[in-house]
Design a protein around this motif. Structure first.
Motif, PDB file in Angstrom:
ATOM      1  N   LYS A 118      -7.573  -3.206  -2.443  1.00 24.03           N
ATOM      2  CA  LYS A 118      -7.987  -3.199  -1.044  1.00 24.03           C
ATOM      3  C   LYS A 118      -8.983  -4.320  -0.799  1.00 24.03           C
ATOM      4  O   LYS A 118      -9.744  -4.704  -1.685  1.00 24.03           O
ATOM      5  CB  LYS A 118      -8.588  -1.847  -0.648  1.00 24.03           C
ATOM      6  CG  LYS A 118      -9.727  -1.348  -1.515  1.00 24.03           C
ATOM      7  CD  LYS A 118     -10.157   0.055  -1.097  1.00 24.03           C
ATOM      8  CE  LYS A 118     -11.227   0.622  -2.011  1.00 24.03           C
ATOM      9  NZ  LYS A 118     -11.649   1.977  -1.608  1.00 24.03           N
ATOM     10  N   LEU A 205      -9.332   9.722  10.267  1.00 24.70           N
ATOM     11  CA  LEU A 205      -8.348   8.741   9.822  1.00 24.70           C
ATOM     12  C   LEU A 205      -9.034   7.510   9.250  1.00 24.70           C
ATOM     13  O   LEU A 205      -8.602   6.956   8.235  1.00 24.70           O
ATOM     14  CB  LEU A 205      -7.440   8.364  10.996  1.00 24.70           C
ATOM     15  CG  LEU A 205      -6.330   7.347  10.722  1.00 24.70           C
ATOM     16  CD1 LEU A 205      -5.441   7.788   9.578  1.00 24.70           C
ATOM     17  CD2 LEU A 205      -5.514   7.115  11.989  1.00 24.70           C
ATOM     18  N   HIS A 208     -10.272   8.227   5.781  1.00 29.70           N
ATOM     19  CA  HIS A 208      -9.151   8.255   4.843  1.00 29.70           C
ATOM     20  C   HIS A 208      -8.752   6.839   4.450  1.00 29.70           C
ATOM     21  O   HIS A 208      -8.521   6.552   3.267  1.00 29.70           O
ATOM     22  CB  HIS A 208      -7.960   8.976   5.473  1.00 29.70           C
ATOM     23  CG  HIS A 208      -6.720   8.929   4.631  1.00 29.70           C
ATOM     24  ND1 HIS A 208      -6.421   9.893   3.687  1.00 29.70           N
ATOM     25  CD2 HIS A 208      -5.711   8.021   4.578  1.00 29.70           C
ATOM     26  CE1 HIS A 208      -5.284   9.582   3.088  1.00 29.70           C
ATOM     27  NE2 HIS A 208      -4.834   8.452   3.615  1.00 29.70           N
ATOM     28  N   CYS A 209      -8.656   5.946   5.426  1.00 23.92           N
ATOM     29  CA  CYS A 209      -8.227   4.581   5.152  1.00 23.92           C
ATOM     30  C   CYS A 209      -9.192   3.870   4.215  1.00 23.92           C
ATOM     31  O   CYS A 209      -8.780   3.126   3.327  1.00 23.92           O
ATOM     32  CB  CYS A 209      -8.089   3.800   6.450  1.00 23.92           C
ATOM     33  SG  CYS A 209      -6.731   4.344   7.513  1.00 23.92           S
ATOM     34  N   PRO A 213      -6.899   5.396   0.404  1.00 25.55           N
ATOM     35  CA  PRO A 213      -5.684   4.703   0.851  1.00 25.55           C
ATOM     36  C   PRO A 213      -4.478   4.926  -0.051  1.00 25.55           C
ATOM     37  O   PRO A 213      -3.344   4.649   0.357  1.00 25.55           O
ATOM     38  CB  PRO A 213      -6.106   3.230   0.858  1.00 25.55           C
ATOM     39  CG  PRO A 213      -7.182   3.152  -0.180  1.00 25.55           C
ATOM     40  CD  PRO A 213      -7.934   4.457  -0.064  1.00 25.55           C
ATOM     41  N   VAL A 236      -1.304   3.964   4.197  1.00 25.00           N
ATOM     42  CA  VAL A 236      -1.884   2.971   5.079  1.00 25.00           C
ATOM     43  C   VAL A 236      -1.780   1.601   4.418  1.00 25.00           C
ATOM     44  O   VAL A 236      -2.018   1.452   3.216  1.00 25.00           O
ATOM     45  CB  VAL A 236      -3.349   3.303   5.414  1.00 25.00           C
ATOM     46  CG1 VAL A 236      -4.221   3.347   4.164  1.00 25.00           C
ATOM     47  CG2 VAL A 236      -3.912   2.297   6.397  1.00 25.00           C
ATOM     48  N   SER A 237      -1.368   0.590   5.173  1.00 23.73           N
ATOM     49  CA  SER A 237      -1.281  -0.761   4.645  1.00 23.73           C
ATOM     50  C   SER A 237      -2.283  -1.699   5.321  1.00 23.73           C
ATOM     51  O   SER A 237      -2.687  -2.702   4.736  1.00 23.73           O
ATOM     52  CB  SER A 237       0.139  -1.314   4.803  1.00 23.73           C
ATOM     53  OG  SER A 237       0.556  -1.264   6.155  1.00 23.73           O
ATOM     54  N   ARG A 238      -2.669  -1.358   6.555  1.00 24.45           N
ATOM     55  CA  ARG A 238      -3.636  -2.188   7.272  1.00 24.45           C
ATOM     56  C   ARG A 238      -4.322  -1.324   8.321  1.00 24.45           C
ATOM     57  O   ARG A 238      -3.703  -0.464   8.934  1.00 24.45           O
ATOM     58  CB  ARG A 238      -2.930  -3.372   7.929  1.00 24.45           C
ATOM     59  CG  ARG A 238      -3.842  -4.336   8.666  1.00 24.45           C
ATOM     60  CD  ARG A 238      -3.072  -5.586   9.096  1.00 24.45           C
ATOM     61  NE  ARG A 238      -1.930  -5.272   9.922  1.00 24.45           N
ATOM     62  CZ  ARG A 238      -1.969  -5.160  11.251  1.00 24.45           C
ATOM     63  NH1 ARG A 238      -3.120  -5.307  11.890  1.00 24.45           N
ATOM     64  NH2 ARG A 238      -0.878  -4.890  11.938  1.00 24.45           N
ATOM     65  N   PHE A 239      -5.604  -1.567   8.539  1.00 23.31           N
ATOM     66  CA  PHE A 239      -6.328  -0.837   9.572  1.00 23.31           C
ATOM     67  C   PHE A 239      -7.519  -1.663  10.029  1.00 23.31           C
ATOM     68  O   PHE A 239      -7.961  -2.589   9.347  1.00 23.31           O
ATOM     69  CB  PHE A 239      -6.794   0.534   9.067  1.00 23.31           C
ATOM     70  CG  PHE A 239      -7.873   0.475   8.009  1.00 23.31           C
ATOM     71  CD1 PHE A 239      -9.206   0.645   8.343  1.00 23.31           C
ATOM     72  CD2 PHE A 239      -7.552   0.248   6.682  1.00 23.31           C
ATOM     73  CE1 PHE A 239     -10.202   0.592   7.374  1.00 23.31           C
ATOM     74  CE2 PHE A 239      -8.530   0.191   5.711  1.00 23.31           C
ATOM     75  CZ  PHE A 239      -9.862   0.360   6.047  1.00 23.31           C
ATOM     76  N   TYR A 253      -3.642   0.567  13.289  1.00 26.04           N
ATOM     77  CA  TYR A 253      -3.246   1.084  11.980  1.00 26.04           C
ATOM     78  C   TYR A 253      -1.794   0.719  11.688  1.00 26.04           C
ATOM     79  O   TYR A 253      -0.949   0.764  12.592  1.00 26.04           O
ATOM     80  CB  TYR A 253      -3.393   2.610  11.937  1.00 26.04           C
ATOM     81  CG  TYR A 253      -4.812   3.107  12.092  1.00 26.04           C
ATOM     82  CD1 TYR A 253      -5.621   3.309  10.971  1.00 26.04           C
ATOM     83  CD2 TYR A 253      -5.349   3.366  13.350  1.00 26.04           C
ATOM     84  CE1 TYR A 253      -6.927   3.756  11.115  1.00 26.04           C
ATOM     85  CE2 TYR A 253      -6.650   3.814  13.501  1.00 26.04           C
ATOM     86  CZ  TYR A 253      -7.432   4.014  12.375  1.00 26.04           C
ATOM     87  OH  TYR A 253      -8.727   4.458  12.515  1.00 26.04           O
ATOM     88  N   PHE A 255       1.277   1.588   8.658  1.00 28.87           N
ATOM     89  CA  PHE A 255       1.619   2.484   7.561  1.00 28.87           C
ATOM     90  C   PHE A 255       2.979   2.105   6.975  1.00 28.87           C
ATOM     91  O   PHE A 255       3.867   1.640   7.698  1.00 28.87           O
ATOM     92  CB  PHE A 255       1.673   3.932   8.041  1.00 28.87           C
ATOM     93  CG  PHE A 255       0.396   4.437   8.656  1.00 28.87           C
ATOM     94  CD1 PHE A 255      -0.588   5.003   7.868  1.00 28.87           C
ATOM     95  CD2 PHE A 255       0.176   4.343  10.024  1.00 28.87           C
ATOM     96  CE1 PHE A 255      -1.766   5.466   8.431  1.00 28.87           C
ATOM     97  CE2 PHE A 255      -0.991   4.806  10.602  1.00 28.87           C
ATOM     98  CZ  PHE A 255      -1.972   5.368   9.801  1.00 28.87           C
TER      99      PHE A 255
END
Length: 264
Positions: A118, A205, A208-209, A213, A236-239, A253, A255
């Motif tokens: 990350k 959320l 969590h990210c 992740p 999740v891939s991006r946030f 977000y 996913f």
């Protein structure tokens, strides 16, 4: 013939909780990977489908207790290099990215992403003020040892603090305009420290990210009458989020499906 619009969406849930009241926009993307199986005797290219995946993106606002939306007025801290620049910040963007590798095996039709790393980046645009911490200029133009400067923001009572380093600095000077600093920050994880420090609060959320992740969340989307409901487990891939000096705080977000997505 009727056409579906945004008001026809009846389900958009993440982690078992509906986010319809905060949803500003969404995209569902299906992607298929192909293998080139073209024989020598064929002039045209021939492909064979070998793997598939689904990505879901959503843009959200945040709602405070009482029903009001979170805006720039709810930002109580925006700290760079130990100085609170909130009063001169015009725009702040923050983004987290989770790198995935495909862990699916032979015989699996669906990709199985595995979170392996990350990273974070941020950009802050500031009005230049004589009292706004000229030390930032000294840091930008100074030695490499001073580049790790950190980043912290508190929005609606939730604080996120991330170890970051100054990657790019611009001092924009134009005729008939205010002077502007543009500061680009890049993640700078430290051995023995969490990356980032946990946001205050839990079960959201955003939390969590940042901190989980690698754990999949159930997501369901139903676009309206006549459409199948799409549901499955997603990583999740991006946030990230953005706040301006005269706007609501908006989050984004993305996913990636982990395994098969169901239609019902």
């Amino acid at each position: 013939m009727a056409r579906l619009t945004g008001v026809d969406v009846t389900v958009f849930s993440v982690g078992g909780a509906s986010v319809l009241e905060d949803l500003r926009g969404a995209t569902v993307k299906a992607e298929t990977q192909f293998a080139d199986v073209t024989p020598l005797i064929l002039a045209g290219k021939s492909n064979r489908a070998v793997k598939q995946s689904v990505a879901i993106e959503g843009a959200l606002t945040s709602t405070k207790t009482g029903g009001q939306k979170v805006t720039h007025l709810d930002v109580s801290l925006l700290q760079v290099a130990g100085f609170d620049y909130r009063s001169v910040t015009e725009k702040c963007r923050f983004e987290g990215r989770i790198t995935h590798e495909d862990g699916s095996g032979i015989g699996d039709e669906w990709a199985v992403p595995v979170a392996v790393q990350k990273d974070y980046k941020a950009q802050v645009e500031l009005s230049v003020d004589p009292s706004a911490g000229a030390g930032l200029v000294s840091t930008a133009l100074g030695s490499l040892a001073g580049k790790p400067i950190g980043f912290a923001v508190t929005i609606n009572g939730v604080t996120v603090a991330v170890p970051m380093a100054l990657a790019k600095f611009e001092h924009r000077i134009q005729p008939g305009s205010r002077q502007i600093w543009v500061v680009d920050l890049t993640g700078s994880a430290l051995v023995g420290f969490s990356y980032p420090t946990s946001p205050t609060g839990s079960g959201t959320l955003l939390e969590h990210c940042f901190n989980s992740p690698g754990i999949a969340l159930p997501i369901a989307v139903l676009a309206g009458s006549g459409q199948p409901q799409v549901s499955g487990d997603f990583l999740v891939s991006r946030f990230g989020f953005q706040v301006t000096n005269a706007g609501a705080v908006e989050s984004a977000y993305s996913f990636a499906s982990t395994g098969e997505v169901a239609l019902s």
